[in-house]
Design an enzyme around this catalytic site. Structure first.
Site, PDB file in Angstrom:
ATOM      1  N   TRP A 114       0.828  -1.210   0.000  1.00  0.00           N
ATOM      2  CA  TRP A 114       0.000   0.000   0.000  1.00  0.00           C
ATOM      3  C   TRP A 114       0.859   1.255   0.000  1.00  0.00           C
ATOM      4  CZ3 TRP A 114      -4.638  -0.833  -1.633  1.00  0.00           C
ATOM      5  CH2 TRP A 114      -5.197  -2.101  -1.452  1.00  0.00           C
ATOM      6  N   ASP A 128      -0.771   6.766   6.742  1.00  0.00           N
ATOM      7  CA  ASP A 128      -1.856   5.840   6.439  1.00  0.00           C
ATOM      8  C   ASP A 128      -1.940   4.847   7.592  1.00  0.00           C
ATOM      9  OD1 ASP A 128      -3.530   3.839   5.550  1.00  0.00           O
ATOM     10  OD2 ASP A 128      -2.496   3.489   3.660  1.00  0.00           O
ATOM     11  N   LYS A 172     -11.200  -1.825   9.151  1.00  0.00           N
ATOM     12  CA  LYS A 172     -10.432  -2.670  10.068  1.00  0.00           C
ATOM     13  C   LYS A 172     -10.940  -2.399  11.491  1.00  0.00           C
ATOM     14  CE  LYS A 172      -7.540  -3.110   6.454  1.00  0.00           C
ATOM     15  NZ  LYS A 172      -7.381  -4.230   5.557  1.00  0.00           N
TER      16      LYS A 172
END
Lengths: 356, 356
Positions: A102, A169, A193
């Site tokens: 990511w 992030d 999440k």
């Protein structure tokens, strides 16, 4: 019989959140209406949005420190684009840490905007560790990092010091541990999440860093526009925001981030201790960088795979197959995962050892 | 007692959709897991996404005609940006019809990309009619229009003929009436009227028109990327897509778009007939352009407002206050609105006439 859901995301949420959100679909706030059919401009939903935004700042200890919380759409992937749009000056540059898939995706988007310095990368060892001791150029417009690497099971334990704005992030570990969140200028996280269902993205931004890129930013990608409209520039994802609020309330009632951090440490220790103790298994990530959210491990002998897979399935465990780029197993043990489910997995690992 | 919900959006959905989606939050497909906690890569959810994409094309009679259906995020407002990114050539131009607030928002975004010709506008009369008899420049890269104007209660009944690609924002009337959808090259719609809860945006695109703008398009804004990833470029809004599928299944079981169009015509006629018959009320939109989805009307004598407002509230009606830019009343009567609820409103209007 309830499953033990170790899915990496979307993932387990607290059972009471499932129950309350299902109830709100049938009758929200005793209004006789479903949460799915009310106007986002209705008094009841505006109150939801306001409380959710406030509660984010409260849980991160950022109240009164110049931050705004936004519930946007598009996932972290859209933030990969919004970050350089809002922060990278024309002919400016940005610094990124490459710690996983990511992070690498974020770097790719930034490169299309301007000079993007990769300060360090652990790609050489399949992202199994967090790079350290790198230099962040002091003339970059911002530094970007990924706090937890869901796929590889690594987590930044100590963040670098720098005088430039820090963007992080935190998609897969937000609200899971105590950090000095005021050291970050933008924190963003896909909800799916630790915060709620897929479909909304949390952005926490220090207002004073905005409006300096000199770029013309399309409205929908402009944090200042979203702040001005109190996170309702257009119709927000009502249900995802409401369910995120329920999850944040659950966390607050539990004692907030300090309380969940303690539980998360216990949960992670239980599983990592078994991985280290059991001669059939080994961890994938560098020990000092092990994630408390995503535990990656492999069998030392691939011949045991068939037996092990059969055993955990019989124990009603789901979602522990590793990501294709790592292989093996990944147990995601987010905030809502009860320690009892981890014990079930540990017991299966012990039983495998006894049986082979 | 169930309310009669005339909200403009998010808005009423079928009761069975509320019940099924609430159930899926507690136990999805008898998996023992919530729809909110399963991986978007799980077999069960991939099947949901595939069926939803297929069903969209089936209901619009676009199967086998070179179209792809995508479930994205960001609402129609993000499409305002994606359309010129994907279709307007460098140094090219686009043609837009200005029929309301949202059309005007789309125009504003297009202007930041390049030459944007407004072929006609009804702004001069507060968007109370649909402009007609305009010319569409044959050298524009595409023509953009808004099929139904939620705020003003107008609807395009006859679409213009042109040889250039036609893009239509159908957010507030998609799946409500039979059209030759193959005349459109891109159709997009926020879900939160006729398709599902807020949080996903449907884009139906004819593949052959893509890849011609010559622009470098950020991945998240590139329709070709989303098509290549089968609408899962990143984590999709799982619950919003699932609930949209439930709504599309409901529509199919009812007989599809032709069947709902018949019902919608009856519902709209019931309300417009009363507006025209009752001397206390008058319609806002030009008669020939009246929307079958959003019915805007005012009281001829503002002194009756207090009484009327009291009466409809007592009748358990909600959501009929007009938008601030029009005033008066707006009854949104989307696909899921039962005719019985409209009859309740009509009865209140009749009763007001008797009482004053």
């Amino acid at each position: 019989m309830k499953k033990h859901n170790f899915s990496a995301g979307p993932c387990i949420l607290p059972q009471e959140v499932f129950e309350k959100s299902a109830q709100a679909i049938l009758n929200f706030n005793n209004s006789g209406l479903s949460i799915l059919e009310i106007s986002h401009r209705s008094k009841d939903f505006v109150a939801v949005m306001d409380e959710a935004r406030e509660l984010v700042l409260e849980l991160l200890d950022l109240k009164g420190k110049g931050y705004q919380a936004l519930f946007l759409q598009g996932g972290a992937s859209l933030e990969f684009l919004m970050i350089p749009y809002n922060l990278m000056k024309e002919n400016g540059k940005a610094a990124y840490l490459d710690s996983g898939t990511w992070a690498s995706g974020a770097i790719k988007q930034a490169k299309s905007f301007g000079e993007t310095v990769v300060v360090a990368s652990s790609k050489d060892e399949n992202y199994s560790y967090i790079p350290k001791n790198y230099e962040i150029p002091s003339d970059a417009d911002y530094f970007h990092c990924t706090s937890n690497n869901t796929i590889f099971g690594t987590q930044i334990k100590s963040f670098p010091q720098t005088d430039i704005p820090v963007v992080c992030d935190m998609s897969s570990d937000i609200f899971s541990r105590v950090l000095d969140f005021s050291k970050f200028d933008i924190i963003y996280a896909g909800a799916q999440k630790n915060m709620g269902p897929a479909g909304t993205t949390l952005v926490v931004v220090k207002e004073e860093i905005l409006g300096k890129s000199g770029r013309t930013i399309p409205n929908m990608l402009d944090y200042q526009q979203h702040i001005a409209k109190e996170s309702m520039y257009n119709t927000p994802p009502v249900f995802a925001v409401y369910t995120s609020l329920l999850t944040l309330q659950w966390l607050k009632n539990l004692g907030g981030v300090p309380a969940i951090e303690k539980l998360n440490n216990e949960k992670a220790a239980l599983l990592y201790n078994e991985i280290d103790r059991n001669p059939l298994f080994k961890g994938v990530a560098a020990t000092e960088d092990r994630s408390n959210m995503n535990v990656t491990f492999v069998l030392n002998n691939p011949e045991h795979q068939e037996t092990f897979d059969k055993m955990w399935k019989e124990a009603n465990i789901s979602g522990i197959n590793g990501h294709r780029s790592v292989g093996g197993y990944r147990a995601s043990i987010y905030n809502a995962m009860p320690i009892e489910s981890i014990q079930v997995l540990v017991d299966v690992m012990k039983k495998l050892e006894e049986n082979v």
